[in-house]
Design a protein around this motif. Sequence first.
Motif, PDB file in Angstrom:
ATOM      1  N   ARG A 162       1.242  -0.944   0.405  1.00  0.00           N
ATOM      2  CA  ARG A 162       0.106   0.133  -0.203  1.00  0.00           C
ATOM      3  C   ARG A 162       0.763   1.482   0.073  1.00  0.00           C
ATOM      4  NH1 ARG A 162      -3.327   0.945   5.053  1.00  0.00           N
ATOM      5  NH2 ARG A 162      -4.422   2.158   4.036  1.00  0.00           N
ATOM      6  N   THR A 209       0.467   5.925   0.511  1.00  0.00           N
ATOM      7  CA  THR A 209      -0.375   7.100   0.642  1.00  0.00           C
ATOM      8  C   THR A 209       0.429   8.087  -0.203  1.00  0.00           C
ATOM      9  OG1 THR A 209      -1.300   5.889   2.954  1.00  0.00           O
ATOM     10  CG2 THR A 209      -1.281   8.148   2.084  1.00  0.00           C
ATOM     11  N   ASP A 255       0.424  12.479   0.685  1.00  0.00           N
ATOM     12  CA  ASP A 255       0.436  12.949   1.086  1.00  0.00           C
ATOM     13  C   ASP A 255       0.554  14.695  -0.167  1.00  0.00           C
ATOM     14  OD1 ASP A 255      -0.888  15.000   3.008  1.00  0.00           O
ATOM     15  OD2 ASP A 255      -1.651  13.105   3.644  1.00  0.00           O
ATOM     16  N   ASP A 282      -8.299   3.984   4.904  1.00  0.00           N
ATOM     17  CA  ASP A 282      -7.529   4.894   5.119  1.00  0.00           C
ATOM     18  C   ASP A 282      -6.118   4.876   4.903  1.00  0.00           C
ATOM     19  OD1 ASP A 282      -9.858   5.151   7.087  1.00  0.00           O
ATOM     20  OD2 ASP A 282      -8.896   4.388   8.785  1.00  0.00           O
ATOM     21  N   PRO A 283      -4.959   5.911   4.996  1.00  0.00           N
ATOM     22  CA  PRO A 283      -4.427   5.758   5.164  1.00  0.00           C
ATOM     23  C   PRO A 283      -2.734   5.620   5.809  1.00  0.00           C
ATOM     24  CG  PRO A 283      -4.699   8.538   5.522  1.00  0.00           C
ATOM     25  CD  PRO A 283      -6.068   7.261   5.893  1.00  0.00           C
ATOM     26  N   THR A 306      -0.085   5.432   8.056  1.00  0.00           N
ATOM     27  CA  THR A 306       0.175   6.360   9.509  1.00  0.00           C
ATOM     28  C   THR A 306       1.678   5.915   9.548  1.00  0.00           C
ATOM     29  OG1 THR A 306      -2.044   7.625   9.625  1.00  0.00           O
ATOM     30  CG2 THR A 306      -0.515   7.583  11.477  1.00  0.00           C
ATOM     31  N   HIS A 327      -4.684  13.651   0.670  1.00  0.00           N
ATOM     32  CA  HIS A 327      -3.943  11.831   0.333  1.00  0.00           C
ATOM     33  C   HIS A 327      -4.976  11.766  -0.446  1.00  0.00           C
ATOM     34  CE1 HIS A 327      -5.985  10.929   4.161  1.00  0.00           C
ATOM     35  NE2 HIS A 327      -6.965   9.974   3.035  1.00  0.00           N
ATOM     36  N   THR A 329      -4.335   7.211  -1.101  1.00  0.00           N
ATOM     37  CA  THR A 329      -4.100   5.707  -0.898  1.00  0.00           C
ATOM     38  C   THR A 329      -4.320   5.183  -2.335  1.00  0.00           C
ATOM     39  OG1 THR A 329      -3.984   6.109   0.850  1.00  0.00           O
ATOM     40  CG2 THR A 329      -4.185   3.873   0.414  1.00  0.00           C
ATOM     41  N   SER A 382       4.075   7.547   2.211  1.00  0.00           N
ATOM     42  CA  SER A 382       4.238   6.423   3.133  1.00  0.00           C
ATOM     43  C   SER A 382       3.983   5.460   2.226  1.00  0.00           C
ATOM     44  CB  SER A 382       3.773   6.203   4.258  1.00  0.00           C
ATOM     45  OG  SER A 382       3.979   7.992   5.074  1.00  0.00           O
ATOM     46  N   THR A 383       5.078   4.527   2.478  1.00  0.00           N
ATOM     47  CA  THR A 383       4.799   2.914   1.572  1.00  0.00           C
ATOM     48  C   THR A 383       4.907   1.723   2.736  1.00  0.00           C
ATOM     49  OG1 THR A 383       5.028   0.888  -0.004  1.00  0.00           O
ATOM     50  CG2 THR A 383       6.967   2.403   1.051  1.00  0.00           C
TER      51      THR A 383
END
Length: 262
Positions: free
Chosen positions: A151, A153, A155, A190-191, A193, A210, A212, A248-249
Amino acid sequence: MTSAPDITLYVALYGELTPHPWRDPSTAASDAYSLFVARSSAMGWLRDPPHDGCGLWGMNDAAYEPTATRVAWFQASLPAHPSPPSGTSPVQPFLACVRDVVTRLGTLHLEAAQILLPPNPHERTPRPEARLLQEAGWFTDLSPQAKTTIRLTLDSGQNPAIPSTAPHLLAWLRDLKQDVLTDLSLTHDDPITLRPTITDALWHGPAHQHITLNATLAEWSLDAIAWLATLLTYAIQQHNINAPLLLSTALNPDSTTPTGNP
């Protein structure tokens, strides 16, 4: 006339980092900062002094925290007007340097990474596809078992640039004929975090605007993540987004990866 401020490049790694049995972090003569400076200098990537015309970045700070979830992070400054201007982001050499330093520190089981993608102060790079596809050749002939579902995100902080551009950005990414990042799909999950994270003052934070995505990566490694980050840097550049973005991955919960594959 004052000069333009430097641009921040930041990478943080999350997971487990087991120190080598011969290395005691409390008594070792080197740390993440000194190792990063030494490796950057050896490869010709360090600007020393920070404002001379050679090298890619000036060192800001770094930390190695093997008992924390964020096991290591590195922060450098990019000149706002590099000489000569390359038109490209040094994310890949930066992650290569991070990889080498982490390998010196211990054995990494990487679960997630966070990268601040710097804006490009120059005009859009013409036809980046050829360069990206050439670099993608590094990931050919891998074992089929190396493919990993992830996944990610992306942002833009308080700037709405990313959500508003998402359909066009996704179409551009899908049209690029490559096998490193595939099976891209938007998700309403959800993104991602990750805490702790980068200081809001270094970009347009805090995180808020963001998208995702779910995707498949050719392998779960810092090399592949660096290529992914460069791909996204090019993609947003083609859509006239000239602002720092936080990538973010992370592994999908059902993904596994061998310990010690940084």
